[in-house]
Design an enzyme around this catalytic site. Structure first.
Site, PDB file in Angstrom:
ATOM      1  CE  LYS A  53     -19.876 -25.508 -11.986  1.00 41.06           C
ATOM      2  NZ  LYS A  53     -20.484 -24.280 -11.449  1.00 41.06           N
ATOM      3  CD  GLN A  97     -19.365 -20.802 -11.449  1.00 39.56           C
ATOM      4  OE1 GLN A  97     -20.006 -21.664 -12.041  1.00 39.56           O
ATOM      5  NE2 GLN A  97     -18.794 -21.024 -10.291  1.00 39.56           N
ATOM      6  CG  ASP A 120     -26.589 -23.804 -10.903  1.00 39.76           C
ATOM      7  OD1 ASP A 120     -25.815 -24.703 -10.522  1.00 39.76           O
ATOM      8  OD2 ASP A 120     -26.216 -22.721 -11.384  1.00 39.76           O
TER       9      ASP A 120
HETATM   10  N1  GUN Z   1     -20.554 -20.849  -7.748  1.00 42.76           N
HETATM   11  C1  GUN Z   1     -20.084 -21.749  -6.847  1.00 42.76           C
HETATM   12  N2  GUN Z   1     -20.818 -22.891  -6.905  1.00 42.76           N
HETATM   13  C2  GUN Z   1     -21.764 -22.693  -7.851  1.00 42.76           C
HETATM   14  C3  GUN Z   1     -22.795 -23.513  -8.377  1.00 42.76           C
HETATM   15  O1  GUN Z   1     -23.030 -24.649  -7.964  1.00 42.76           O
HETATM   16  N3  GUN Z   1     -23.539 -22.971  -9.369  1.00 42.76           N
HETATM   17  C4  GUN Z   1     -23.330 -21.709  -9.829  1.00 42.76           C
HETATM   18  N4  GUN Z   1     -24.123 -21.245 -10.802  1.00 42.76           N
HETATM   19  N5  GUN Z   1     -22.366 -20.918  -9.369  1.00 42.76           N
HETATM   20  C5  GUN Z   1     -21.589 -21.417  -8.388  1.00 42.76           C
END
Ligand code: GUN
Length: 286
Positions: A53, A97, A120
């Site tokens: 990311k 995350q 998100d």
């Molecule tokens: N953990 C796995 N996928 C995601 C996501 O799309 N966003 C976040 N914040 N954590 C994750």
């Protein structure tokens, strides 16, 4: 004739390029899009995801910061960090995350993020906005799946769609997006007695369960569009989705591969959401 592939890598590249152009324009006007990714603990999969990311952001010309905290970080300390990021005008998107260590209430943490920075789309304000069809942030994976449908000219209006899985992150928002696009939507899950009865009628099937071979060729209507959100490992340790790809591709009209399907689109939509957060902060988007 085997199904045509929906190439998530190629689509994501195009989307990232469009985002980078707009990010450069916004930066030239004095607002460089900024995403802060917060990682608590040292879960190996999470470390890989967040590094992707952050790299994506840097390549798109965003300011991106990875904040790492020890697994023992108290919940109150995390909430205090989020309050500080909410107040920081250079931070347009905040991503915490998941999963978080067990002593932290993930929902409480998500609700602490300003909805305007919740790229998100997990905050109840954004989830509610999706329910009632108001502007808000849509979770990246289902938003990416809708882009994939668009890319092949698949308009869900009047079509029958089945979503397998009812998570807050994928299944529920996916069903709402398909409904908003005027599909007739069925949501199936672990307590659905006869999954195939539903999927065999479906023009569009989205599978988001997290288990291999949930959808097999006998369950698919010829010509259907099959979107595979799963990310699993097979017996040889290779990445695979929730769909029996080899079998289903002989029946479906279109199918997303794993890897190279939904995954890259999820990452690209995070950039798009962060850009939009930055544009909104500059009064340039709704
Ligand atoms: N953990 C796995 N996928 C995601 C996501 O799309 N966003 C976040 N914040 N954590 C994750």
């Amino acid at each position: 004739m085997p199904a045509q592939l929906i190439d998530g890598n190629a689509l994501a590249r195009q989307l990232r390029e469009r985002v980078a152009v707009r990010a450069a324009e916004l930066t030239a006007r004095g607002t460089q899009p900024g995403l802060t990714v917060v990682l608590v603990g040292d879960d190996p999969a999470s470390q890989v995801y967040v590094s992707h990311k952050v790299k994506d952001c840097q390549e798109a010309g965003f300011a991106s910061v990875l904040e790492r905290h020890p697994a023992g970080l108290p919940e109150a300390a995390l909430l205090a960090r989020i309050a500080a990021l909410n107040a920081d005008p250079a931070v347009h998107g905040i991503l915490v995350q998941l999963p978080l260590p067990g002593h932290i209430d993930a929902q409480r943490v998500i609700e602490a993020i300003s909805p305007a920075k919740d790229v998100d789309g997990f905050h109840v304000a954004n989830a509610g906005a999706l329910v009632v069809g108001r502007p808000g942030f849509v979770p990246c994976t289902p938003a990416g799946c809708m882009e994939m449908l668009k890319s092949i000219g698949c308009d869900p209006r009047g079509k029958t769609a089945v979503v397998i899985g009812r998570s807050n992150i994928v299944g529920k928002p996916m069903a709402l997006l398909l409904l908003q696009a005027s599909a007739t939507v069925t949501v199936c899950h672990s307590a659905t007695p006869d999954l195939a009865r539903h999927t065999r009628d479906a023009d569009i099937v989205v599978v988001a369960v997290g288990r291999r071979n949930v959808l097999t060729a006998d369950m698919v209507k010829p010509g259907a569009v099959v979107i595979d959100v799963g990310m699993n490992r097979n017996d040889e340790g290779k990445l695979c989705g929730d769909v029996d790809f080899a079998g289903v591709r002989e029946v479906a009209g279109w199918i997303t591969p794993v890897p190279g399907g939904v995954g890259p689109m999820t990452r690209a939509l995070l950039l798009a959401n962060t850009l939009r957060a930055a544009e909104r902060s500059a009064g340039l988007a709704d």
